[in-house]
Design an enzyme around this catalytic site. Structure first.
Site, short mmCIF file in Angstrom:
data_model
loop_
_atom_site.label_atom_id
_atom_site.label_comp_id
_atom_site.label_asym_id
_atom_site.label_seq_id
_atom_site.Cartn_x
_atom_site.Cartn_y
_atom_site.Cartn_z
N GLY A 660 0.82 -1.19 0.00
CA GLY A 660 0.00 0.00 0.00
C GLY A 660 0.86 1.25 0.00
O GLY A 660 2.06 1.21 0.29
N CYS A 661 0.24 2.40 -0.29
CA CYS A 661 1.01 3.65 -0.43
C CYS A 661 1.56 4.11 0.92
O CYS A 661 2.77 4.30 1.08
CB CYS A 661 0.16 4.71 -1.09
SG CYS A 661 -1.45 4.99 -0.30
N TYR A 662 0.68 4.32 1.90
CA TYR A 662 1.15 4.67 3.25
C TYR A 662 2.10 3.60 3.77
O TYR A 662 3.13 3.89 4.38
CB TYR A 662 -0.03 4.76 4.21
CG TYR A 662 -0.79 6.06 4.26
CD1 TYR A 662 -0.15 7.25 4.56
CD2 TYR A 662 -2.16 6.07 4.05
CE1 TYR A 662 -0.86 8.44 4.65
CE2 TYR A 662 -2.89 7.25 4.14
CZ TYR A 662 -2.24 8.44 4.43
OH TYR A 662 -2.95 9.60 4.53
N ALA A 663 1.71 2.33 3.52
CA ALA A 663 2.49 1.22 4.06
C ALA A 663 3.92 1.23 3.55
O ALA A 663 4.87 0.90 4.28
CB ALA A 663 1.82 -0.10 3.71
#
Length: 843
Positions: A660-663
């Site tokens: 994921g992007c934030y991840a």
């Protein structure tokens, strides 16, 4: 005359005699459209394109779901029990689209007959989309205003003064049609703008005249699904909002290219197109007649423009499509009578030889592959091309690449040509009827002979139609054209003595490298990839990166909302003839096989990709899968696709769960200190509103976000769970949406087991990510969103240390390194390519 689309129309009438009216919440609206034939890499890709081009029928399908809770046992209170029965009901309303272009003269003089014709079409299940002109009315208004009506090559010159009058006239004429339809009991809506996007054609010559660059069908879909006939004016807008005038004929035909209607009707007062003697031409076959027609002295101005636009339109629509030019009161007779009234314009057919400049070897090979199959071995197409160039065999094919032949001399010095093999795209009599006349024309002045098994009744019956003579045998029938009576016996004997076909002599056994049903010729060293979810923000970046990739070719772009439209309608910067497909869970294996797909990017929302994966697992196909959703990030069968920390495992895998992007930002920031944490780190994040996707919501509403930040899902966020799972230790994450479009900033607080200096922290990061070009360590500054937006990198910096308390600031682009960039890295690694191919040029 018998119209080529009559059979289709009659089928529609039979199948659509009862239209289901849907009155609940519409869920799906899709425009089916054909894919035009273009040379590509791979036989199966060509077969799919030709098959779509020939056989797809246009439609709009509405699926409506309604949920109802039905309570039984009204005395439930007394028994203490209650039973709820919930049932989802799906109702389909399947409509066949007819595009109707109405001339301004018809609105002025014969609107009553016009409305009757439109109602008739709708009554029999042919749903009309109306595009109207207003030439005579505009000329009258211009004369009253003292303006001159000026034309160049059939296009009206439109200075600002004319454009202002045109807008007023077109609105008035549009409302005349709408109000007349409504008065007759047919629901209609005016669509005066918003369908056509255009750029100025030639401002110095034409003024405000547009060249259509994009078709927006949202308004049309809304009308049709609610059973309203859309009535469209021929006005366009530039992307900046400037209104432009479009010729109504051009507007109608550009729309036809986009929606692929079952039928195209031009309704005018002359009931057809007239020749130089003023007579209505009953039939125009453009493939055969276009060049000659354009030389005629009477073909000029508006007539010349019409013919050019007719050809441009029909060249990209299925061969069965035709354009009928007629008057309102003759419409029924034109559609259904054998001897119609008006002009029918169609492509027609011509036969190309392999020596013709128009002959396409790749398409011809696709026709052979489809007609013969590959059972028992693979055809050596390179040998075929060589033999064609040497004259060992000759090839002929119709302009649609749906029927062709290979011929060779019957014997040395013989004037009779032996038809070695016929090829038909669908191998049925029905599919070859349209080619009957072209074969007759080809054979009428030449001597040909061929044979067919007596047991093949369908082929034998069809061959009798194109042959001038035949003889039946117990096992084999022989057919011929133009052979002298005295030579028939000897020629038939020579024909019967012919052995196996030419192709059988250049067919080799299927190798272990290629399955017989998956021939991938002429790859040009490029891997073929597909993209499901091509319309979204991440999909758009993937399309761009694939387009610039030296080793990847985008073979399929799937979007249910854009199905049938050219990919360039969403991505005008691309130079591609590709059209959006609609890949579904039940057919992804077929798309994979037929298009020779080496890898899929799956840019889908969460909980959508699993059925696609299951279909592939149950098939013989095993492409690389890069899933950008969170569906498989917790599945041990899938490899976590974080290249900087998991490169070796990715190279050995075909199932990649893209982070994921934030991840991505949290994981890369915390990874070097995973074993040094005392308590779960706290991560405060703000993302641009593109992270909420392209579907409108409160999290991507610029008005709500203006001067604002929206916190959401403050515990148990998917990315919190994802990073905790991958690190093997818990974290806390508090996400927010900011008012900027693209980018992420993360402020991460860690409690370490022992105190460190800022220099030691920087050294740890530099050592951990040495030789990683996409990880930037900012030693002195604090990373900012705008500095990293639009870049492929993650920037880690803003280091603040107080004993064993460490705070780090990290930025990345949520659409690039947080999604598309990392997906490209993963696909490159899985396919054995350079990891930063297509990325390094933008660093």
């Amino acid at each position: 005359m018998l119209r080529s689309s009559n059979k289709l129309i009659k089928t529609v009438i039979k199948n659509e005699s009862t239209l289901l009216k849907c009155k609940n919440n519409e869920k799906i609206v899709s425009y089916s459209s054909s894919t035009s034939i273009n040379s590509g890499n791979g036989i199966y890709s060509q077969i799919k394109k030709i098959e779509d081009f020939v056989s797809k029928k246009p439609s709009v399908t509405k699926v409506t779901s309604s949920s109802a809770t039905i309570n039984f046992n009204t005395s439930a209170k007394s028994t203490g029990t209650a039973v709820d029965y919930s049932k989802n009901v799906k109702i389909k309303d399947h409509k066949q689209i007819v595009l109707v272009k109405i001339g301004g003269g018809v609105i002025e003089s014969d609107i009553s007959s016009l409305i009757g014709s439109l109602n008739f079409l709708k009554k029999i299940g042919l749903f009309p989309i109306v595009v109207h002109g207003g030439g005579p009315q505009l000329n009258a208004e211009l004369a009253a205003a003292g303006e001159t009506a000026e034309y160049v090559e059939g296009l009206r010159v439109t200075p600002p003064s004319v454009l202002a009058i045109a807008q007023r006239v077109f609105l008035r004429e549009n409302l005349k049609i709408v109000e007349a339809l409504e008065s007759s009991g047919t629901k209609a809506r005016p669509v005066t703008q918003g369908v056509y996007q255009a750029t100025p054609l030639d401002p110095k010559l034409y003024g405000f005249v547009g060249n259509v660059t994009k078709i927006h069908t949202d308004a049309l879909a809304s009308c049709i699904t609610n059973d309203y006939v859309p009535v469209i004016s021929s006005l366009a807008m530039t992307p900046e909002g400037q209104v432009l005038n479009i010729n109504a004929d051009v507007a109608a035909l550009e729309l036809a290219k986009s929606i692929n209607p079952l039928k195209i009707l031009f309704i005018n007062t002359t009931a057809g197109m007239k020749d130089g003697d003023g007579k209505v031409m009953q039939h125009i076959k453009l493939d055969e007649q276009y060049a000659e027609l354009m030389k005629q002295p009477w073909v000029k101005h508006g007539t010349k423009l019409k013919l050019k636009e007719f050809k441009s339109c029909l060249d990209v629509l299925p061969p069965s499509t035709s354009i009928t030019i007629t008057s309102p009161d003759l419409l029924m007779k034109e559609l259904f009578a054998k001897d119609g009234h008006g002009t029918t314009v169609e492509r027609g057919e011509v036969m190309h030889s392999h020596e013709s400049p128009a002959f396409d070897e790749t398409k011809f090979c696709a026709l052979i592959e489809k007609s013969t199959g590959t059972k028992g071995g693979r055809i050596n197409y390179q040998q075929l091309k060589t033999d064609l160039s040497r004259g060992v065999v000759k090839a002929f094919v119709n302009s649609h690449y749906t029927a062709g032949i290979l011929v060779r001399p019957l014997s040395s010095g013989s004037s009779v040509s032996y038809v070695d093999q016929f090829f038909f795209f669908n191998n049925s009599v029905q599919s070859t009827e349209d080619s009957e006349s072209i074969f007759k024309k080809m054979f009428e002045n030449s001597s040909y002979i061929w044979k067919e098994s007596s047991s093949n009744q369908l082929s034998n019956e069809w061959f009798k139609k194109i042959a001038t003579g035949f003889v039946s045998g117990s096992s084999t029938n022989v057919f011929w054209t133009n052979i002298d009576t005295g030579k028939i016996d000897s020629t038939v004997k020579e024909c019967l003595s012919q052995g196996s076909t030419y192709l059988s002599g250049i067919t080799t056994a299927a190798s272990s490298t290629y399955a017989s049903d998956k021939l991938l010729q002429d790859k040009n060293h490029k891997f073929r990839v597909g993209l499901i979810g091509a319309r979204g923000f991440t999909g758009g970046n993937l399309v761009r990166l694939i387009d610039g990739h030296p080793n990847l070719e985008l073979a399929i772009a799937s979007s249910s909302t854009n199905f049938g439209k050219p990919v360039t309608t969403e991505f005008p910067q691309l130079k591609s003839d590709l059209k959006f497909d609609n890949v579904k869970p039940e057919n992804i294996d077929i798309f994979t096989r037929d298009h020779g797909i080496d890898g899929w990017f799956m840019a889908l929302p969460d909980k959508i990709s699993t059925p696609y994966i299951q279909t592939l697992e149950n098939s013989n196909e095993s492409p690389v899968l890069v899933d950008l959703s969170s569906d498989h990030r917790f599945n041990e069968k899938w490899t976590y696709g974080q290249p900087e920390t998991n490169r070796a495992a990715i190279k050995e895998s075909k199932l990649i769960a893209n982070p994921g992007c934030y991840a991505t930002g949290m994981f890369l920031t915390l990874k070097p200190f995973t074993n040094d944490l005392v308590t779960p780190p706290s991560c405060f994040g703000i993302s641009g509103y593109s992270g909420a996707g392209s579907k409108p919501s409160d999290k991507n509403d610029p008005a709500r976000l203006s001067d604002n930040i929206l916190p959401y899902k403050l515990v148990q966020h998917t990315h919190e769970l994802e990073v905790s799972h991958q690190l093997g230790s818990p974290i806390y994450f508090m996400p927010h949406v900011g008012q900027f479009f693209q980018g992420i900033t993360l402020t991460i607080s860690m409690e370490l087991k022992y105190p460190l200096t800022k220099e030691q922290v920087i050294e740890r990061y530099q050592k951990f990510y040495q030789n990683e070009p996409l990880i930037k360590i900012d030693k002195d500054g604090i990373p900012e969103v705008k500095s990293n937006s639009g870049k492929h990198t993650v920037t880690i910096g803003g280091f603040a240390v107080n004993g064993n308390h460490l705070v780090v600031v990290t930025t990345l682009d949520n659409l690039l390194k947080g999604a598309a960039t990392q997906a490209i890295q993963n696909m490159n690694l899985c396919l054995g390519l350079e990891e930063l191919a297509s990325i390094k040029n933008e660093l």
